[in-house]
Every structure is written in C-alpha cells, then in structure tokens.
Design a protein around this motif. Structure first.
Motif, PDB file in Angstrom:
ATOM      1  N   THR A 148      -4.792 -14.731  17.591  1.00 44.24           N
ATOM      2  CA  THR A 148      -4.014 -14.378  16.412  1.00 44.24           C
ATOM      3  C   THR A 148      -2.516 -14.489  16.655  1.00 44.24           C
ATOM      4  N   MET A 224       7.811  -7.711  11.615  1.00 42.89           N
ATOM      5  CA  MET A 224       7.323  -8.895  10.901  1.00 42.89           C
ATOM      6  C   MET A 224       6.905 -10.037  11.825  1.00 42.89           C
ATOM      7  N   VAL A 239      -2.987   7.283  10.888  1.00 40.76           N
ATOM      8  CA  VAL A 239      -3.525   5.933  10.665  1.00 40.76           C
ATOM      9  C   VAL A 239      -3.057   5.339   9.343  1.00 40.76           C
ATOM     10  N   ALA A 240      -3.137   6.116   8.261  1.00 41.69           N
ATOM     11  CA  ALA A 240      -2.871   5.554   6.934  1.00 41.69           C
ATOM     12  C   ALA A 240      -1.451   4.980   6.844  1.00 41.69           C
ATOM     13  N   GLU A 243      -1.181   1.767   8.851  1.00 40.61           N
ATOM     14  CA  GLU A 243      -1.858   0.660   8.166  1.00 40.61           C
ATOM     15  C   GLU A 243      -1.030   0.152   6.995  1.00 40.61           C
ATOM     16  N   LYS A 244      -0.414   1.082   6.281  1.00 43.47           N
ATOM     17  CA  LYS A 244       0.443   0.675   5.158  1.00 43.47           C
ATOM     18  C   LYS A 244       1.612  -0.175   5.659  1.00 43.47           C
ATOM     19  N   ALA A 247       0.695  -3.668   6.440  1.00 38.42           N
ATOM     20  CA  ALA A 247       0.419  -4.548   5.298  1.00 38.42           C
ATOM     21  C   ALA A 247       1.627  -5.405   4.927  1.00 38.42           C
ATOM     22  N   ASP A 248       2.817  -5.043   5.397  1.00 36.91           N
ATOM     23  CA  ASP A 248       4.017  -5.803   5.029  1.00 36.91           C
ATOM     24  C   ASP A 248       3.890  -7.284   5.373  1.00 36.91           C
ATOM     25  N   ASN A 249       3.249  -7.590   6.504  1.00 38.85           N
ATOM     26  CA  ASN A 249       3.002  -9.010   6.797  1.00 38.85           C
ATOM     27  C   ASN A 249       1.519  -9.258   7.061  1.00 38.85           C
ATOM     28  N   LEU A 250       0.694  -8.397   6.489  1.00 39.04           N
ATOM     29  CA  LEU A 250      -0.761  -8.544   6.548  1.00 39.04           C
ATOM     30  C   LEU A 250      -1.284  -8.679   7.979  1.00 39.04           C
ATOM     31  N   LYS A 251      -0.844  -7.746   8.828  1.00 33.35           N
ATOM     32  CA  LYS A 251      -1.380  -7.731  10.192  1.00 33.35           C
ATOM     33  C   LYS A 251      -2.877  -7.472  10.174  1.00 33.35           C
ATOM     34  N   ARG A 252      -3.562  -8.058  11.134  1.00 31.14           N
ATOM     35  CA  ARG A 252      -4.941  -7.682  11.381  1.00 31.14           C
ATOM     36  C   ARG A 252      -4.893  -6.285  11.993  1.00 31.14           C
ATOM     37  N   ARG A 255      -8.844  -0.433  13.524  1.00 31.34           N
ATOM     38  CA  ARG A 255      -8.745   1.026  13.344  1.00 31.34           C
ATOM     39  C   ARG A 255      -9.292   1.751  14.568  1.00 31.34           C
TER      40      ARG A 255
END
Lengths: 285, 476
Positions: A148, A224, A239-240, A243-244, A247-252, A255
């Motif tokens: 990745t 990024m 965690v939440a 995770e949010k 999401a800024d650059n859609l990381k894998r 959890r």
C-alpha cells in the motif's frame, strides 16, 4: 577510592531514516521499572518528528518495494539472527519492564520466531493472494498484490512481541512504516531499532518514535502522505476520532482487535496493507 | 468523406414505465414517506415517472426486513440453494435483456449499443459468476467456513445503474448476506425493474430491498445501526464522508471512488489501435466512467501524428439520440453534471489550455456535451487534476518513460491506467510502476466478473469482482 566501575548508560533516542536522532523538540519523559525506579529518559517525539519520519518512510518506499521478495525475506531473517544474538539483552530489558524471567524469555523467543515466520512469507504471499483471472475474452488477466505504501502503526503495549507482530507483517510485503512505540514500555522498541539498524534493512523502512500516543497518533492518522494506519495499540475510546482523521485521504485502517500476540498470526495483518493490481493485455498474433 | 446514416432507433415499446414507483421492501412495493421526486429522460428532459423517497422510518423498515431475511431464511440456507436463486436471476436478466437495455438508455442517456452490448450482458454474467461461488466459499482461500457479515447497506451511482447494482448485490447474496440498496436518484428505473425480477425469481422476501431517494436517504442508510457492511460507489468526496460516518463502528467498508487515469502512449505504440483505445477510454459512456482514461500522456516524438489521427477519429463520433443504434455518445445524465463539466472545461480554457471539438450538431433539448480535447495542458491545471466525469480529454506530453510514470502517478487517485507500446518488457515495467488498481495494456475499459476492480489511494479500498470481491462480504 572505590574500585567498582560505573556503568555506561544508553541514551534512548528515536529511530528515523536509519539514524538515531533525539526528538527535535528536545523533550524526554521518564521511564521507570516495575518497582518505580528510574530506568531512562526516553525521547518524547513531536508532530515534527512524525513528519520527518513520514518523509523518511516515503523516501525508502520505492527502493524497499522494488527489492525482490527473496531479498526482503533474507533481510527479515537477518533481523531474527541479530535478535537471537542479543537475546540476553532483551530478556533483561523485558524483566526490567516487569516481566518474570520465564515470561521474558518466552516473549523474546516468540519474537525471534515471528521474524522467521514472516521472513518466509515474503516470496509466498503473492502466490497465495494473487490470481490468474479466467475472463470471458481473449485477454491475459493477472491480479497481483502490491504494498500500500507508508503504513502508520500505533504499536500495542506488548513491548517486544506485540511490536514485532505489527511491524513485520507491514514491511515484509514492501511497505515502509512509521511506528509509535508503546508509551509505558518504549525501551525495548529502541533496542529493537538497534537490531534493525544492523540487519541490512535499508534506512527509513522502519521508523520508531517514542512519546505520547495521544499526541502523536492523530498526526499520523491525518498525515496526507501516509497510506494506511494500524490502530493495534489504540484504546477503544480513541478509535473513532483517529478513523475520522484517517478518512481525509482514505487511509486503509486496521482496527484494534482482541490480540493475544502469542497466537498464530495468520495472514490478515499482511493483506490489510496490500493493494490488488490487475493487468489486462489482449491475446492475439 | 461524408458518412450519412439513416436513423435506426430502437423501439421504446418493449418497456412499460409506470407513472409512479414505490419502495421495494420485504418483497413488495410499498409507499415511501419522504417527498417523491421525478426521474427524467436526459435526452429530452421529459419526466419519466414519479419515484418514492424513503424517509428514516422507511429505511428502518427496509433494514429490519433485511435482518429478518438474513436470520430466518438467507443466512441459514445452504450455499447450493442460494446459488440456484442467483442463477435464476441471471437467466431472467438474459431473458429480459432488451427491456433492461432500453430502459437503462432511456433513464440514463447512454447509447443503446452500449447498454445492449456491454452493461446488460455484464450484469447477467456477474450474477452467473457469483452464483457459482455460493456453494464453494470454503475453497476461496478465506478458511474452511467463512461467514457472511449480515445486512449490507449499498449505495450506487448513476453512470452504470444496473451494472453497479449487479456488482453490489451478486457477491453480497452469494456469500449469504441480505441487502438494502439505494440507486442514484437520477437513474432508479432499472433497479426497480430488477425488484420485479427478484419477484419473478421468487427470491425470499427481504433478501433484496431497494429504497429510492437522494443523498439524505443514502446517509440514513450508511449511518443505520442495523447494518453490518457498507458498500459505496461514487465520488471521492462522498466516500470520505461515509468513511467518517462508519468510523468507530464495526461496519466493514468498501469504497469504489473517483479517478483521473493516465493513458500512456509510447513512441512505438501501434497508433491506429491506440487512437481507438483513447476514444474508448474517454468517450465510452460519455466519459461518465470512474476509470476513464481522462489524461492522455503521449510521447513528444509522436504527439503531433497521434493528435492528427485522434482528431480525425473524433470527427466521426455520432452524438445524439441514445436509442439510435448508430449513436456513439449519448446524453449527459443530468443538468447538474452538465454544469460541472462545463465549469471544468471553461477552467481549462481560462487556465491556458487549448480547446478543440469536432463540428457537432447537438440536439436542442436535453443535456449534451460535445467530445472535447484539450492540448497544452499543464499538470497544475484543474482539468489535469480533477475528475471531470464527462467527454473531455486532457493531453499532456512526456519525453522519457520515467517522466511518463512520474506524471501518471502524480494524482491522489489510483483507479486505473493505460499503456500503449509494442514492447513487452516496457508494458510490464510500466504496469509495475503505475500506482493503480487496474492497468490496461494495449486495451482499455475492459470489465469482467472474474476480474477484480478497485483503486489505490483516494480511489477507494477493497475490490469488486473475482475471488477478491468475495472478501468484502465475508468476516475475513
């Protein structure tokens, strides 16, 4: 005048790009043993150190991911060799951190064996998760796994086995890593960095930071130029938000799970940080 | 040379569009409690039907129906029986293929030649392919007995309405999940016809639920506590919102998002073949394709010759009536999308790129955009960086292979890429260096149910299609 020799203590620093810098912030924090006695001042990494580590990891990615799987496998095996040679030192460090003698010994053995296990995967995972695809037309069609990219890892508290269990699967496939070590037990991580630095692992493939998880993890999650994040060492309530940010650059995102690090690992931690690339070409004369 | 074509329209009589449609929940069409909306024929702007809109209570109802079906019927059913339902669905799709193709072209605006020869055959193939997996999951490489996740919430886009439905529903059902699917608000009709197909196949009630509505309905679905899995195809912007919505939950997420694919032509490429590939890459489906080859990277030494041939070829593209069998490029799907394409094309001109389109008479009514080419494009231009999702090609040049790869990868997206060269070792070298989930070498825009599809980086995560596509719906 006493004849007893004064020991030479080790300065515990960060591990970035193959070198051992102090935190650019000049900060450190006290690490005590299980009985509350002073062990060392560990570096307390900053946001800037996270960014420097990501730069080093990105720089190392092209070269490391282009190595042959056989070569990566040999280097991971070399890590196991170096760790075996320093067995006694690691047992001592784990005992200082509070483990009983037999438990410390078992953890070091398991950590060495885990490097060997993952070393063998380097040139096999592609065969297991890749595919020749039988499409309905005159086309060659092949799916292969690829790393990745740069993986951010918030390591769990298992000072050695936990750390090895999250770092080895990320890098064996060609990813590079920025690792936030266990906050209460960071010393074994830096000693492991000394092992990595003498195993022919190219500088920057693994970068280790010690410090406050709550301070460092959000910068890693929102960076990024980080492609994926392993939240193994993150508490459930954090965690939440991470995770949010991811999401800024859609990381894998991997959890945190219920992980007894002495269990058989399976291949999930490798596949979590693999992409599938599918190549088509027409067949014809 | 001038080509004259007589009109060859496909008959609309094969479809029977009802004046209004409800929500398909628990095996029956039911009323929606949101504000109903109209779906248009984008080639004429005529309203086609009134569509129910699902509100929060309707979403609850659909999720509850899917949960019941999962627990009582579909989850416990042996894989070989699930397989037979999916085979039935595949067969009915083949039987009703003409009807589906015409309806898709009417509601979406895509040429009938495409819906008939590409979309609908792939839809049937997808159900047929995943049907066969239903009783073979223990052999798929995910352990002896991989388990389904439960209820999947699925949100799909308007560019391939029925094909995206198939990509979502076929693997979900094969692996033992039940679904609540929301089609795009501008293209709900084929999904609602698919609901009738489920009835004809006697699929147990609640296994497939289709709820219609706009973005708000989609948000309620992906944020619903009763679902175990979210699958979304659409824009990267919405994909990020969804990733934030599922953050901190145990929902499994797959995202298939935007792209800005590079189509690289090396100096030894077979140019005529490459020109066909370039046209297919960007003008197929009006460029409403997430994996469209929207950035042409051509080696400087052959750029002039290639562009001459490309312009000649673009001059033969026929833009117009989606139901005419001679049409190559149909209608833009909506006024909103047309405005977005116009805005980006205007930015190309104002930022200094040179715009060209072949002479092209566009119909007076409906949403249309002529095939367009930009040369002199810099990497910093919006038309080189942003997904246009329309028939607009940005041309950049390069001198060395390394430069081509550097430019191709200089994007936050990573869905697809194209490589044109006669040299085998160069194809494999380029394919290895390109950071994209699908690489088409000496071809473009090929799809198959057996072939995994999905992106790197901000083009999303997870794969649809093939053995890989199963893992999105299993607890692995």
């Amino acid at each position: 005048m006493s004849t007893e020799r004064l020991s030479v203590r080790k300065t515990y620093k960060l591990f970035i790009g193959g070198g051992f810098p102090r935190s650019e912030s000049g900060r450190s924090y006290v690490v005590n043993d299980a009985k509350g006695r002073f062990l060392a001042n560990a570096s307390q990494a900053s946001r800037k150190d996270v960014r420097d580590a990501v730069v080093a990891a990105r720089k190392a990615f092209g070269g490391w991911s282009s190595r042959t799987p056989y070569n990566r496998g040999q280097i991971l095996y070399r890590v196991a060799e170096m760790l075996e040679g320093r067995r006694a030192q690691f047992v001592e460090e784990l005992r200082a951190a509070g483990a009983a003698k037999t438990a410390a010994s078992a953890e070091v053995d398991a950590a060495i064996d885990r490097w060997v296990w993952y070393a063998g995967w380097a040139d096999k995972v592609g065969a297991v998760v890749g595919n020749g695809n039988p499409v309905a037309g005159p086309f060659f069609n092949l799916s292969t796994p690829e790393p990745t990219g740069v993986v951010g890892i918030v390591a769990p508290d298992g000072p050695l086995l936990g750390l090895v269990s999250v770092v080895a699967p990320a890098i064996v496939t060609g990813n590079t890593a920025v690792v936030v070590a266990s906050e209460p037990a960071p010393l074994a991580a830096i000693t492991l960095a000394e092992v990595l630095a003498t195993s022919d692992l190219p500088g920057g493939v693994v970068n280790l930071l010690t410090g406050r998880r709550a301070e460092l993890a959000p910068w890693l999650a929102s960076h990024m130029d980080v492609n994926a994040i392993d939240l193994a060492g993150v508490s459930a309530d954090a965690v939440a938000d991470l995770e949010k940010a991811a999401a800024d650059n859609l990381k894998r995102v991997l959890r945190p799970g219920l992980s007894d690090w002495s269990d058989e690992p399976g291949i999930d931690r490798m596949t979590a940080f693999l992409e599938t690339k599918t190549v088509w070409h027409p067949v014809g004369v | 040379m001038d080509f004259e074509y007589a009109p060859a329209p496909e008959s609309r009589s094969v479809v029977d569009i009802r004046p209004s449609y409800g929500l398909f929940v628990d095996g029956a069409f039911t009323e929606g409690h949101g504000e109903p909306f109209k779906t248009l024929d984008p080639s004429s702007e005529e309203p086609l039907a009134e569509i129910a809109c699902a509100d929060a209570a309707d979403v609850d109802r659909a999720v509850a129906a899917a949960r019941r079906a999962y627990e009582k019927v579909w989850g416990p059913m042996p894989g070989r029986e699930r397989a037979k339902y999916l085979y039935r669905i595949a067969r009915i799709i083949q039987e009703r293929s003409r009807e589906l193709a015409v309806l898709e072209s009417i509601d979406n605006g895509k040429p009938i030649r495409e819906s008939r020869d590409v979309d609908v055959p792939l839809v049937a193939a997808h159900f047929f392919y995943y049907a066969g997996w239903a009783d073979k999951l223990g052999h798929a490489g995910f352990g002896a007995d991989p388990r389904p996740l439960g209820v999947a919430g699925q949100v799909i886009p308007w560019n391939f309405p029925l094909l995206m439905l198939a990509w979502k529903i076929a693997p979900a059902l094969a692996t033992g999940n039940t679904v609540v699917l929301k089609p795009a608000e501008t293209t709900p009709l084929t999904a609602l016809l698919f609901a009738e197909i489920c009835q004809q196949a006697e699929l147990p009630d609640g296994v497939v639920n289709i709820i219609t509505g706009a973005g708000e309905t989609g948000r309620m679905l992906v944020g619903h506590d009763g679902i175990d899995k979210v699958a979304f195809t659409g824009s990267t912007e919405v994909g990020k919102q969804i990733a934030r919505t599922v953050a901190g939950t145990s929902k499994k997420l797959t995202l298939e998002l935007g792209g800005k694919a590079a189509n690289i032509v090396f100096d030894d490429a077979p140019l005529d073949q490459a020109v066909e590939g370039i046209v297919n890459a960007i003008f197929f489906n009006q460029g409403h394709v997430c994996c469209a080859g929207s950035r042409l990277l051509v080696q400087e030494s052959v750029a002039d010759e290639l562009l001459d041939r490309l312009k000649t070829r673009m001059g033969t593209l026929r833009v117009g009536d989606p139901l005419d069998k001679n049409t190559d490029v149909g209608a833009i799907n909506s006024a909103e999308q047309l405005a977005k394409i116009r805005d980006l094309a205007d930015s190309g001109e104002s930022e200094g790129a040179e715009r060209w389109s072949p002479p092209c008479d566009l119909p007076q009514r409906g949403f249309w955009f002529a095939p367009t080419l930009f040369t002199g494009v810099a990497q910093s231009h919006r038309i080189a960086r942003e997904e246009i999702f329309g028939p607009v090609l940005s041309v950049l040049t390069f001198r060395t292979p390394d430069e081509a790869i550097e430019k191709a990868n200089n994007t936050p997206y990573g869905l697809s890429a194209g490589v044109w060269t006669e040299k085998g070792s160069r194809i494999l070298w380029a394919a290895e260096k390109l950071r994209a989930g699908v690489v088409w070498a000496n071809t473009f825009n090929k799809f198959d149910p057996a072939s995994p599809f999905g992106g790197y980086k901000e083009s999303g995560h997870g794969r649809e299609g093939g053995r890989h596509g199963l893992s999105a719906y299993l607890n692995v």
